[in-house]
Design a protein around this motif. Structure first.
Motif, short mmCIF file in Angstrom:
data_model
loop_
_atom_site.label_atom_id
_atom_site.label_comp_id
_atom_site.label_asym_id
_atom_site.label_seq_id
_atom_site.Cartn_x
_atom_site.Cartn_y
_atom_site.Cartn_z
N UNK A 275 0.92 -1.30 -0.01
CA UNK A 275 -0.03 -0.20 0.11
C UNK A 275 0.85 1.32 0.09
N UNK A 276 2.05 1.28 0.61
CA UNK A 276 3.07 2.39 0.53
C UNK A 276 3.42 2.77 -0.90
N UNK A 277 3.57 1.70 -1.68
CA UNK A 277 4.05 1.88 -3.02
C UNK A 277 2.94 2.22 -4.04
N UNK A 278 1.88 1.73 -4.02
CA UNK A 278 0.48 1.93 -5.02
C UNK A 278 0.59 3.32 -5.51
N UNK A 279 0.61 4.30 -4.47
CA UNK A 279 0.27 5.67 -5.08
C UNK A 279 1.31 6.04 -6.18
N UNK A 280 2.47 5.49 -5.80
CA UNK A 280 3.68 6.05 -6.94
C UNK A 280 3.70 5.35 -8.18
N UNK A 281 2.69 4.23 -8.40
CA UNK A 281 2.90 3.48 -9.42
C UNK A 281 1.47 3.33 -10.42
N UNK A 282 0.37 3.83 -9.78
CA UNK A 282 -1.04 3.55 -10.19
C UNK A 282 -1.36 4.21 -11.39
N UNK A 283 -0.74 5.20 -11.64
CA UNK A 283 -0.98 5.98 -13.00
C UNK A 283 -0.02 5.79 -14.44
N UNK A 284 0.94 4.84 -14.25
CA UNK A 284 1.95 4.67 -15.00
C UNK A 284 1.49 3.83 -15.95
N UNK A 285 1.63 4.00 -17.37
CA UNK A 285 0.91 3.21 -18.34
C UNK A 285 2.03 1.97 -18.67
N UNK A 286 1.67 1.05 -19.12
CA UNK A 286 2.45 -0.13 -19.77
C UNK A 286 3.19 -0.92 -18.51
N UNK A 287 2.65 -0.91 -17.40
CA UNK A 287 3.10 -2.11 -16.19
C UNK A 287 2.13 -2.73 -15.70
N UNK A 288 2.71 -3.88 -15.17
CA UNK A 288 1.83 -4.60 -14.35
C UNK A 288 2.52 -4.83 -12.84
N UNK A 289 1.83 -5.20 -11.86
CA UNK A 289 2.50 -5.06 -10.67
C UNK A 289 1.97 -6.11 -10.05
N UNK A 290 3.05 -7.10 -9.50
CA UNK A 290 3.03 -8.37 -9.13
C UNK A 290 3.70 -8.50 -7.76
#
Length: 399
Positions: free
Chosen positions: A31-46
């Motif tokens: 949860x501490x990292x989700x805001x940093x990544x949520x609007x970046x296109x062309x990624x998937x988070x696992x």
């Protein structure tokens, strides 16, 4: 814990870059990292995958997250944001040159580079590959187009972006021979630029990108030859297999590629998922470079122990002023470590086909591989006074 910020080699399936319209998430994200990544296109988070699933030694603990980037811009956006937030990163092509601790979770984020577009000009011989392209597919593409220069590097596991980081080489050819420039993300400034090969201090299994956080390779550009002939054949084993008539002879690129693949497969150096003899990091130790007197002392010892014939066969090659490069595999064997050492039942063993590969027999932990590496290193040092240096990157463990 020691963290490596360069680009590591990868195995994987060659695909063109796909464009994911928004961030996708697998598992319960940090949860501490989700805001940093949520609007970046062309990624998937696992948040579920471990490094054991992403490395060819099949060992390694679970990171905080793995972010898969399918475009160069996704790599840039992900790395710059996480760097700005002070999040430790491991930039990963796929893990064929990586030994990772597995005794506790890893306090880092894996950024996996999966963009894989390859383009070439058959007339000029210039080839460009994005960093996530599987290296052997890049070689295959070049050979199919009749471009020469990298056919001797066939079958080497890894990503295109990793090749300049450690100046990949085999059978008498190095990537330095053909590299024009790399597209590099400067992590200090966030700037992306093309950097000439001359700025990388390329040497034997070395560049100034290795073991540093200087930058992330996004693409490479190579100058190949368009006449369909290989680089000059300089390596004896390969030249003999192709029945070359003299030093420096050139052969059709497809024939050389096939011969190299056959040689590598015979040594277990081409990954086969169900074959534990290939669950390795490739060549585990680099070939040592010594002065001529040290080489002569080693040869004399072999002569006393094994006779003139074996001593005269000791591989040694010029490696700069007053320096000779020896064969790590040859030294390991003469130090008493045979193929398959230490034998059936051991979770980590030397390959049964090549003494330079340390293999996971299916159930090894990182500690098993580390213990075997130390035994081999210490045995060669005791026997010959040569300290073998490991080629893979060690993450969270030390030899």
């Amino acid at each position: 814990m020691h963290l490596f910020h360069g680009l590591i080699n990868s195995y994987g399936v060659f695909t063109a870059c796909s464009h994911v319209p928004q961030t996708t998430v697998r598992g319960v994200a940090d949860s501490s990292l989700t805001p940093l990544l949520e609007d970046i296109a062309d990624i998937s988070v696992d948040s579920e995958v471990s490094l054991a699933q992403l490395t060819t030694l099949h060992v390694g603990a679970q990171p905080r997250l793995t972010v898969r980037c399918t475009t160069p811009q996704a790599v840039v956006d992900t790395v710059t944001r996480l760097d700005a937030a002070g999040v430790p990163l491991l930039i990963l092509g796929g893990g064929s040159n990586l030994l990772v601790a597995d005794d506790e979770p890893l306090d880092l984020v894996v950024v996996r580079i999966e963009c894989a577009e390859v383009s070439l000009d058959p007339h000029s011989g210039v080839l460009r590959a994005q960093a996530g392209a599987v290296w052997d597919d890049v070689v295959d593409t070049a050979v199919a187009a009749g471009l020469g220069g990298i056919e001797c590097l066939s079958g080497i596991p890894g990503s295109a972006g990793a090749t300049p980081v450690q100046n990949v080489g085999a059978y008498g050819v190095e990537i330095a021979d053909v590299l024009l420039r790399v597209e590099l993300l400067d992590r200090a400034t966030g700037q992306v630029s093309w950097v000439p090969a001359s700025d990388l201090d390329l040497a034997y299994r070395y560049s100034n990108l290795k073991f540093t956080s200087r930058g992330v390779v996004l693409a490479i550009e190579l100058q190949l030859t368009p006449e369909g002939l290989s680089a000059p054949l300089r390596f004896g084993e390969l030249a003999r297999r192709l029945e070359a008539q003299g030093p420096g002879e050139r052969r059709p690129v497809a024939a050389v590629r096939q011969a190299v693949l056959e040689l590598r497969q015979a040594k277990g150096m081409v990954l086969i998922p169900g074959d534990h003899d290939t669950w390795s990091a490739g060549s585990f130790f680099t070939n040592p470079v010594v002065d001529p007197q040290h080489a002569s002392d080693i040869q004399d010892k072999v002569r006393r122990l094994r006779g003139d014939e074996d001593a005269e066969r000791m591989p040694q090659f010029p490696a700069g002023e007053n320096q000779l490069k020896l064969s790590a595999a040859w030294l390991i064997d003469r130090a008493g470590f045979a193929k398959g050492y230490p034998g059936e039942g051991a979770p980590a063993r030397l390959s049964t086909r090549h003494t330079l590969a340390l293999t996971n027999r299916g159930s090894a932990h990182t500690a098993d591989i580390v213990a075997l590496a130390r035994t081999i290193r210490d045995g060669v040092k005791t026997e010959f006074g040569v300290v073998l240096e490991p080629e893979p990157i060690w993450l969270g463990v030390h030899i």
